[in-house]
Enzyme design. Sequence first.
Site, PDB file in Angstrom:
ATOM      1  CB  ALA A 162      -0.925   0.006   1.215  1.00 41.57           C
ATOM      2  CG  ASP A 163       2.872   4.909  -1.577  1.00 36.86           C
ATOM      3  OD1 ASP A 163       3.761   4.769  -0.714  1.00 36.86           O
ATOM      4  OD2 ASP A 163       2.782   5.929  -2.294  1.00 36.86           O
TER       5      ASP A 163
END
Length: 212
Positions: free
Chosen positions: A92-93
Amino acid sequence: MSLQRRTNMQPTSNIIYLASKSPRRRELLKQIGAQVELLLLREVVPRVDVDESPREGEPPRAYVERVVTLKAETAEKVMLARKLPIRPILTADTIVTLGGQIIGKPRNEDEAVRTLKRLAGQTHQVLTAVMVKTERDSFKALTASFVTFAPLTDDEIGRYVDTGESMDKAGAYGIQGRAAQFIVTLSGSYSGVVGLPLYETTQLLRQSGIVL
């Protein structure tokens, strides 16, 4: 919010690798009952770095989707190189944008103060991209949330930065912590602003064969 799928789904185990050192993402995954093992890219030997530098002229959405894909592909290489059990990998970012510009994590307290002064009294966007990658498939989601900050005095900003909460957080604040007192409105995914949109993540895990 958008969901994307590539290739064909295959059976998987119910344990996933989380390629993130974020304790917030671990807690969010625990909240939905996911079984998680950490796969930390920067703590293996030799160290593996992912270049998260924005490209010139790259739109924020394209940037965050590119980075989350790069993280997943790199994590898969590490898993195979270390001969670890083959399991789905979650990456995730999260980024903050204001006026179309990406606001990253502050490098020091002075930068945190400058960032919060920019956000004070404004509405900014939080983009979080999530990818679940299996041996044959990849599933990706992107959420966009909008957060409005109250006007803040220099004293309020200084006292908040002094808590240390600004460090290692996009936009120099944590909505799940003391910065909640600054939030006037939130439109979108609260957990996405924290760092992992739980509804979308649940859908991706189910698509990859994970039973929660």
